[in-house]
Scaffold this motif. Structure first.
Motif, PDB file in Angstrom:
ATOM      1  N   GLY A 196      39.207  30.964  41.168  1.00 20.56           N
ATOM      2  CA  GLY A 196      39.469  32.029  42.128  1.00 20.56           C
ATOM      3  C   GLY A 196      38.562  33.226  41.907  1.00 20.56           C
ATOM      4  O   GLY A 196      38.020  33.808  42.856  1.00 20.56           O
ATOM      5  N   ASP A 197      38.370  33.569  40.638  1.00 19.89           N
ATOM      6  CA  ASP A 197      37.577  34.753  40.302  1.00 19.89           C
ATOM      7  C   ASP A 197      36.084  34.506  40.535  1.00 19.89           C
ATOM      8  O   ASP A 197      35.362  35.401  40.990  1.00 19.89           O
ATOM      9  CB  ASP A 197      37.832  35.122  38.833  1.00 19.89           C
ATOM     10  CG  ASP A 197      37.595  36.604  38.562  1.00 19.89           C
ATOM     11  OD1 ASP A 197      37.327  37.360  39.519  1.00 19.89           O
ATOM     12  OD2 ASP A 197      37.671  36.996  37.393  1.00 19.89           O
TER      13      ASP A 197
ATOM     14  N   GLN B  65      42.620  30.501  37.679  1.00 21.72           N
ATOM     15  CA  GLN B  65      42.155  31.893  37.632  1.00 21.72           C
ATOM     16  C   GLN B  65      40.639  31.955  37.661  1.00 21.72           C
ATOM     17  O   GLN B  65      40.042  32.757  38.384  1.00 21.72           O
ATOM     18  CB  GLN B  65      42.659  32.565  36.351  1.00 21.72           C
ATOM     19  CG  GLN B  65      44.172  32.736  36.286  1.00 21.72           C
ATOM     20  CD  GLN B  65      44.634  33.193  34.910  1.00 21.72           C
ATOM     21  OE1 GLN B  65      44.067  32.796  33.888  1.00 21.72           O
ATOM     22  NE2 GLN B  65      45.679  34.007  34.878  1.00 21.72           N
TER      23      GLN B  65
ATOM     24  N   TRP C 287      39.087  38.168  33.822  1.00 25.72           N
ATOM     25  CA  TRP C 287      39.630  36.885  34.297  1.00 25.72           C
ATOM     26  C   TRP C 287      38.562  35.798  34.415  1.00 25.72           C
ATOM     27  O   TRP C 287      38.832  34.718  34.904  1.00 25.72           O
ATOM     28  CB  TRP C 287      40.387  37.074  35.615  1.00 25.72           C
ATOM     29  CG  TRP C 287      41.822  37.398  35.361  1.00 25.72           C
ATOM     30  CD1 TRP C 287      42.855  36.507  35.235  1.00 25.72           C
ATOM     31  CD2 TRP C 287      42.409  38.696  35.165  1.00 25.72           C
ATOM     32  NE1 TRP C 287      44.026  37.175  34.965  1.00 25.72           N
ATOM     33  CE2 TRP C 287      43.779  38.501  34.921  1.00 25.72           C
ATOM     34  CE3 TRP C 287      41.902  39.998  35.156  1.00 25.72           C
ATOM     35  CZ2 TRP C 287      44.657  39.570  34.690  1.00 25.72           C
ATOM     36  CZ3 TRP C 287      42.764  41.042  34.924  1.00 25.72           C
ATOM     37  CH2 TRP C 287      44.127  40.838  34.694  1.00 25.72           C
TER      38      TRP C 287
ATOM     39  N   HIS D 123      49.857  38.898  38.439  1.00 26.99           N
ATOM     40  CA  HIS D 123      49.814  37.978  39.586  1.00 26.99           C
ATOM     41  C   HIS D 123      51.085  38.101  40.424  1.00 26.99           C
ATOM     42  O   HIS D 123      51.034  38.249  41.645  1.00 26.99           O
ATOM     43  CB  HIS D 123      49.688  36.519  39.122  1.00 26.99           C
ATOM     44  CG  HIS D 123      48.417  36.223  38.387  1.00 26.99           C
ATOM     45  ND1 HIS D 123      47.274  36.960  38.554  1.00 26.99           N
ATOM     46  CD2 HIS D 123      48.110  35.248  37.479  1.00 26.99           C
ATOM     47  CE1 HIS D 123      46.319  36.456  37.777  1.00 26.99           C
ATOM     48  NE2 HIS D 123      46.798  35.432  37.115  1.00 26.99           N
TER      49      HIS D 123
ATOM     50  N   GLU E  46      49.708  41.435  42.553  1.00 24.89           N
ATOM     51  CA  GLU E  46      49.028  40.634  43.578  1.00 24.89           C
ATOM     52  C   GLU E  46      50.045  40.063  44.570  1.00 24.89           C
ATOM     53  O   GLU E  46      49.723  39.859  45.752  1.00 24.89           O
ATOM     54  CB  GLU E  46      48.183  39.548  42.904  1.00 24.89           C
ATOM     55  CG  GLU E  46      46.992  40.175  42.170  1.00 24.89           C
ATOM     56  CD  GLU E  46      46.225  39.214  41.283  1.00 24.89           C
ATOM     57  OE1 GLU E  46      46.730  38.908  40.174  1.00 24.89           O
ATOM     58  OE2 GLU E  46      45.133  38.770  41.678  1.00 24.89           O
TER      59      GLU E  46
ATOM     60  N   THR F 170      46.971  33.004  44.108  1.00 21.67           N
ATOM     61  CA  THR F 170      47.096  33.575  42.766  1.00 21.67           C
ATOM     62  C   THR F 170      48.524  34.058  42.521  1.00 21.67           C
ATOM     63  O   THR F 170      49.123  33.792  41.478  1.00 21.67           O
ATOM     64  CB  THR F 170      46.100  34.739  42.594  1.00 21.67           C
ATOM     65  OG1 THR F 170      44.778  34.243  42.808  1.00 21.67           O
ATOM     66  CG2 THR F 170      46.179  35.338  41.199  1.00 21.67           C
TER      67      THR F 170
ATOM     68  N   TRP G 236      49.598  30.816  40.455  1.00 23.16           N
ATOM     69  CA  TRP G 236      49.266  31.156  39.054  1.00 23.16           C
ATOM     70  C   TRP G 236      50.265  32.148  38.464  1.00 23.16           C
ATOM     71  O   TRP G 236      50.431  32.196  37.242  1.00 23.16           O
ATOM     72  CB  TRP G 236      47.838  31.673  38.932  1.00 23.16           C
ATOM     73  CG  TRP G 236      46.807  30.910  39.738  1.00 23.16           C
ATOM     74  CD1 TRP G 236      45.746  31.450  40.415  1.00 23.16           C
ATOM     75  CD2 TRP G 236      46.724  29.489  39.961  1.00 23.16           C
ATOM     76  NE1 TRP G 236      45.035  30.453  41.045  1.00 23.16           N
ATOM     77  CE2 TRP G 236      45.601  29.246  40.797  1.00 23.16           C
ATOM     78  CE3 TRP G 236      47.499  28.387  39.549  1.00 23.16           C
ATOM     79  CZ2 TRP G 236      45.248  27.962  41.222  1.00 23.16           C
ATOM     80  CZ3 TRP G 236      47.129  27.107  39.982  1.00 23.16           C
ATOM     81  CH2 TRP G 236      46.027  26.915  40.793  1.00 23.16           C
TER      82      TRP G 236
ATOM     83  N   GLU H 297      44.315  35.644  46.945  1.00 18.61           N
ATOM     84  CA  GLU H 297      45.354  36.439  46.287  1.00 18.61           C
ATOM     85  C   GLU H 297      46.743  35.819  46.495  1.00 18.61           C
ATOM     86  O   GLU H 297      47.603  35.901  45.613  1.00 18.61           O
ATOM     87  CB  GLU H 297      45.347  37.873  46.820  1.00 18.61           C
ATOM     88  CG  GLU H 297      44.186  38.723  46.286  1.00 18.61           C
ATOM     89  CD  GLU H 297      44.295  38.999  44.787  1.00 18.61           C
ATOM     90  OE1 GLU H 297      45.291  38.615  44.163  1.00 18.61           O
ATOM     91  OE2 GLU H 297      43.359  39.597  44.235  1.00 18.61           O
TER      92      GLU H 297
END
Lengths: 231, 231
Positions: free
Chosen positions: B166-167, B163, B201, B81, B85, B130, B134, B127
């Motif tokens: 978001g995923d 997570q 994830w 992350h 990311e 994240t 995160w 992103e």
């Protein structure tokens, strides 16, 4: 003469002004119908839940004012997520041309954010998760607090974080698009519908997230103090 | 004669094939550079964190295998992350034309999801959250478990839910676009990069979310049993 005119895109109140909205039909109910439904249903739920939370029969335990208000909040969230956002999740393709009560509510709200009348991909996904995950979980949170279930603060944390993340993404995606889907600075549509109504779901979940954090950490601290040190 | 040819859109390996990607420059490093960096850095972090979690000096408490693995997971998440990311969050506009190491990694990954080379709005927002939320919280989770802080499971819950949500949105938005940004069924790009790498994830945070739920509810149950019934 033999040439048929293309039907012009219906004029609409949404931004950006050049947006094409297929099959748009203007509302035939006045705005105050939608607004008074939303606020009176929320007020009725608040009153009902407030009284329910005050009933000693649940656990025999007295309930603090802040906690009672938090339970009322989750009841209202259950209604708004489950019914209003649930409607959007199911009928987002038909809403622009539909005259049912909740579709008119959404066409009114969309004056503050036209992503709701153009089936914006992120908006549909986020609203669907809000409706089907945070909606039922909000109601479970109400019940969990009334019955003093051991996972009540876990539920409060889950729902609040879900709402907060969804709403942050909601504002952030629109910020990166230059607030193109609203008439910037309009007192009712931009400030009240778009900013204020959604800011509620930033501020209140943040407070409830910290509250749940505090309660759960305190419980873990208490358990750690008596349990042998095993992770 | 006098007419200047428009520069043609550079040919690229992304889907949908007609996508126009401004300033695209093909990678000059082989694919295995990116992949081996990602996996060897993750393996090194896993080893390091595994050993760190085994050190009794932190709290004197022994640590179960599952718990040690969970801590390793959060260390790897902190790296992916925060660094990988985080790079995307900062440089997503330059990546298609850039040859720095992490930009090449993203250009390779984008063969499985071209939203990463077209500055897709949702992808950039998700992103960025994240990377900056995160990412640091994952590292805090590692520390919280090593030091047996009372909010360790709250952090595990927060990071895992963040997570997961978001995923789910990441897959859901792409599902609604008909998986247009990948070559469907391609064994490496679609199945490994897009499906498998992201499925991790979904699966691991779901397990860790339930684990945290169980621990926190148990702590609350224990506290409720000894404390006077006050909400």
């Amino acid at each position: 003469m033999g040439l048929e005119a293309e039907p012009l895109a219906a004029p609409h109140p949404y931004w950006p002004r050049e947006l094409e909205i297929r099959r748009y039909v203007p509302n035939d109910r006045p705005t105050w119908h939608s607004l008074s439904f939303l606020f009176s249903a929320s007020a009725a739920l608040l009153t009902l839940t407030w009284r329910a939370a005050g009933w000693r029969g649940w656990t025999g335990a007295p309930m603090r004012t802040g906690r009672r208000l938090a339970i009322c909040w989750f009841a209202i969230c259950g209604f708004i997520h489950g019914v209003i956002e649930g409607w959007f999740s199911l009928y987002h393709t038909e809403i622009p041309g539909d005259q049912s009560f909740l579709s008119q509510l959404w066409k009114e709200y969309a004056k503050g954010d036209s992503r709701y009348v153009i089936e914006d991909n992120f908006t549909v996904c986020m609203e669907t998760i809000t409706a089907w995950a945070w909606g039922p979980l909000s109601l479970w949170t109400v019940l969990a607090f009334l019955q003093r279930q051991p996972h009540r603060y876990v539920l409060q944390l889950v729902v609040s974080l879900g709402q907060l993340y969804g709403d942050v993404l909601y504002f952030y995606t629109e910020y990166r698009e230059g607030f193109a889907h609203s008439e910037m600075w309009h007192p009712l549509y931009f400030w009240f519908y778009f900013i204020f109504m959604n800011a509620l779901w930033i501020i209140i979940p943040s407070i409830l997230l910290l509250d749940a954090w505090g309660h759960l950490s305190a419980a873990q601290r208490a358990l750690d103090a008596v349990k042998p040190k095993k992770h």
